[in-house]
Design an enzyme around this catalytic site. Structure first.
Site, PDB file in Angstrom:
ATOM      1  N   ASP A  55       6.554 -33.203 -83.417  1.00 45.21           N
ATOM      2  CA  ASP A  55       5.811 -32.420 -82.440  1.00 45.21           C
ATOM      3  C   ASP A  55       6.782 -31.665 -81.541  1.00 45.21           C
ATOM      4  OD1 ASP A  55       4.211 -31.590 -80.153  1.00 45.21           O
ATOM      5  OD2 ASP A  55       2.670 -32.904 -80.996  1.00 45.21           O
ATOM      6  N   ALA A  96       2.771 -22.239 -82.366  1.00 50.09           N
ATOM      7  CA  ALA A  96       2.042 -21.768 -81.180  1.00 50.09           C
ATOM      8  C   ALA A  96       0.552 -21.671 -81.456  1.00 50.09           C
ATOM      9  CB  ALA A  96       2.574 -20.409 -80.765  1.00 50.09           C
ATOM     10  N   TYR A 115      -3.178 -15.820 -73.870  1.00 47.88           N
ATOM     11  CA  TYR A 115      -2.302 -15.894 -75.040  1.00 47.88           C
ATOM     12  C   TYR A 115      -1.073 -14.991 -74.843  1.00 47.88           C
ATOM     13  CZ  TYR A 115      -0.552 -14.880 -79.686  1.00 47.88           C
ATOM     14  OH  TYR A 115       0.268 -14.684 -80.762  1.00 47.88           O
ATOM     15  N   HIS A 143      -9.879 -14.091 -87.387  1.00 45.42           N
ATOM     16  CA  HIS A 143      -9.315 -12.758 -87.526  1.00 45.42           C
ATOM     17  C   HIS A 143     -10.165 -11.863 -88.423  1.00 45.42           C
ATOM     18  CE1 HIS A 143      -5.729 -14.892 -85.992  1.00 45.42           C
ATOM     19  NE2 HIS A 143      -5.608 -13.776 -85.322  1.00 45.42           N
TER      20      HIS A 143
HETATM   21  N1  UFG Z   1     -13.084  -8.385 -84.767  1.00 48.16           N
HETATM   22  C1  UFG Z   1     -14.407  -8.108 -85.047  1.00 48.16           C
HETATM   23  N2  UFG Z   1     -15.114  -9.050 -85.706  1.00 48.16           N
HETATM   24  C2  UFG Z   1     -14.594 -10.251 -86.069  1.00 48.16           C
HETATM   25  C3  UFG Z   1     -13.232 -10.523 -85.776  1.00 48.16           C
HETATM   26  C4  UFG Z   1     -12.511  -9.543 -85.111  1.00 48.16           C
HETATM   27  O1  UFG Z   1     -14.926  -7.041 -84.719  1.00 48.16           O
HETATM   28  O2  UFG Z   1     -15.322 -11.084 -86.630  1.00 48.16           O
HETATM   29  C5  UFG Z   1     -12.302  -7.349 -84.062  1.00 48.16           C
HETATM   30  C6  UFG Z   1     -11.749  -7.827 -82.739  1.00 48.16           C
HETATM   31  O3  UFG Z   1     -12.695  -7.741 -81.719  1.00 48.16           O
HETATM   32  C7  UFG Z   1     -10.547  -6.910 -82.580  1.00 48.16           C
HETATM   33  C8  UFG Z   1     -10.076  -6.670 -84.029  1.00 48.16           C
HETATM   34  O4  UFG Z   1     -11.189  -7.009 -84.848  1.00 48.16           O
HETATM   35  O5  UFG Z   1     -10.941  -5.702 -82.051  1.00 48.16           O
HETATM   36  C9  UFG Z   1      -8.913  -7.525 -84.421  1.00 48.16           C
HETATM   37  O6  UFG Z   1      -9.201  -8.874 -84.049  1.00 48.16           O
HETATM   38  P1  UFG Z   1      -8.414 -10.116 -84.627  1.00 48.16           P
HETATM   39  O7  UFG Z   1      -9.106 -11.333 -84.108  1.00 48.16           O
HETATM   40  O8  UFG Z   1      -8.277  -9.974 -86.095  1.00 48.16           O
HETATM   41  O9  UFG Z   1      -6.973  -9.969 -84.018  1.00 48.16           O
HETATM   42  P2  UFG Z   1      -6.502  -9.671 -82.517  1.00 48.16           P
HETATM   43  O10 UFG Z   1      -6.224  -8.200 -82.415  1.00 48.16           O
HETATM   44  O11 UFG Z   1      -7.438 -10.255 -81.515  1.00 48.16           O
HETATM   45  O12 UFG Z   1      -5.177 -10.522 -82.383  1.00 48.16           O
HETATM   46  C10 UFG Z   1      -4.179 -10.440 -83.352  1.00 48.16           C
HETATM   47  C11 UFG Z   1      -3.260 -11.640 -83.207  1.00 48.16           C
HETATM   48  C12 UFG Z   1      -2.526 -11.553 -81.923  1.00 48.16           C
HETATM   49  C13 UFG Z   1      -1.854 -10.214 -81.761  1.00 48.16           C
HETATM   50  C14 UFG Z   1      -2.805  -9.103 -81.944  1.00 48.16           C
HETATM   51  C15 UFG Z   1      -2.001  -7.829 -81.883  1.00 48.16           C
HETATM   52  O13 UFG Z   1      -4.007 -12.838 -83.261  1.00 48.16           O
HETATM   53  O14 UFG Z   1      -1.526 -12.519 -81.942  1.00 48.16           O
HETATM   54  O15 UFG Z   1      -3.444  -9.256 -83.194  1.00 48.16           O
HETATM   55  O16 UFG Z   1      -2.665  -6.710 -82.247  1.00 48.16           O
HETATM   56  F1  UFG Z   1      -1.361 -10.094 -80.522  1.00 48.16           F
END
Ligand code: UFG
Length: 327
Positions: free
Chosen positions: A51, A80, A146, A194
């Site tokens: 850990d 992380a 985050y 994601h």
């Molecule tokens: N989204 C949807 N529907 C879903 C899932 C996601 O519309 O079911 C949208 C989110 O709202 C966002 C986009 O798709 O607008 C991308 O979302 P993700 O959850 O795939 O990824 P994030 O952009 O939130 O985060 C990821 C990583 C982070 C990083 C970021 C950088 O998890 O570590 O990308 O762009 F910082």
């Protein structure tokens, strides 16, 4: 080189382990298996349960290698928590795991004389960027816990690096997706929040439909714009980054993305050219910035790194992995 991959049983850690081994390096994986699995650990890597928040777990491994005459040269940190909406709900868990975990790991590295660290950071440190493309020199103003924890980690590494002669390679990831060409490893079905994996689950009929979170952002089609990069491209950048800081006794901070942005709706439409994807619009998700695109010139110039995949191949790769796993 001999590398300790902390968090090497997870998604990006396991892909980096595969690329390290393909490049001829020796890898020890340390992981507490809280989200990862030993199935993800490359058969040629040595696995040690441990850990990151317990210094003795890390010191034990590092001392054993040094005593055997071949010390660990580079440590990589992947252990992380990384889900933006979860961090909004549970900020303390993010500070504990991400910030305290790294602090403990750095203490172990300093104590055991390891002089190189590769650290997974994120585009979330930029927050809501002022310019359309994020440059490493831009202001960092995270808009979710985050991103705040990762920024705190970046700063901690820089201060510790200066005080203890520790070289670092901080890599700010944009949106990582896809799976290794062997399809043996990929983003596991239990951890899916994601966009691309959820699109593929909708395409495979594992979920009824995809929800697009928000259609009223300040972007051409109202949905959020992101920069998608294939996990194997990203993993290869870690190998180059580790070799670079070790061989040149220097430090580096670089973005890892593709340099191109696609809206959520554009990603859904690209997937719909390949498969049927049922979807529906839903309200905004907390903590989402409207637009994040990487400038990737620095990684190209210093590491000679250019992503080989494009959005189509990323989508296909994730689909193939999920189809094979049926999830
Ligand atoms: N989204 C949807 N529907 C879903 C899932 C996601 O519309 O079911 C949208 C989110 O709202 C966002 C986009 O798709 O607008 C991308 O979302 P993700 O959850 O795939 O990824 P994030 O952009 O939130 O985060 C990821 C990583 C982070 C990083 C970021 C950088 O998890 O570590 O990308 O762009 F910082």
């Amino acid at each position: 080189m001999k590398v300790l991959v902390v968090g090497g049983a997870g998604y990006i850690g396991s892909h980096t382990t595969y690329e390290l081994i393909r490049a001829g390096h020796e890898v020890i994986v340390l992981d507490n298996l809280s989200t990862g699995s030993t199935e993800n650990v490359h058969p040629q890597a040595r696995f040690v349960w441990g850990d990151i928040r317990r210094k003795s777990d890390i010191v034990h491994v590092l001392n054993a290698e040094a005593q055997a005459g071949a010390p660990v040269e580079v440590a990589m940190h992947f252990a992380a928590k990384l889900i933006v909406p979860e961090s909004v709900e549970q900020p303390l868990a993010y500070y504990e795991n991400n910030v305290e975990g790294l602090r403990t790991m750095l203490e172990a590295l300093v104590e055991c004389g390891v002089k190189n660290i590769v650290f997974s950071s994120t585009a979330a440190v930029y927050g809501e960027p002022i310019t359309p493309e994020c440059d490493e020199g831009d202001a960092t103003e995270p808009i979710n816990p985050y991103g705040e924890t990762k920024l705190a980690c970046e700063k901690m590494i820089a201060w510790v690096g200066a005080a203890h002669d520790l070289n670092y390679c901080i890599l700010r990831y944009f949106n990582v997706a896809g799976a290794d060409a062997s399809l043996k490893i990929g983003l596991d079905k239990d951890q899916l929040t994601h966009l691309i994996p959820l699109i593929m689950q909708a395409a495979l009929g594992i979920r009824e439909k995809l929800f697009i979170f928000g259609d009223d952002y300040d972007t051409p089609d109202g949905t959020c714009i992101r920069d998608y990069v294939h996990v194997t491209d990203l993993a290869q950048a870690h190998v180059l980054g580790a070799e670079y800081i070790l061989n040149n006794k220097t430090s580096l901070l670089a973005n890892l993305g593709s340099g191109s942005g696609f809206s959520v709706r554009e990603v859904v439409d690209a997937a719909r050219k390949l498969f049927e994807v049922p979807f529906e619009y839903a309200p905004r998700r907390p903590g989402d910035p409207a637009k994040l695109i990487a400038r990737i010139e620095r990684a190209d110039k210093i590491l000679k790194w250019k992503p080989q995949h494009n959005l189509q191949s990323i989508l296909k790769s994730d689909y193939e992995f999920r189809k094979r796993r049926i999830g």
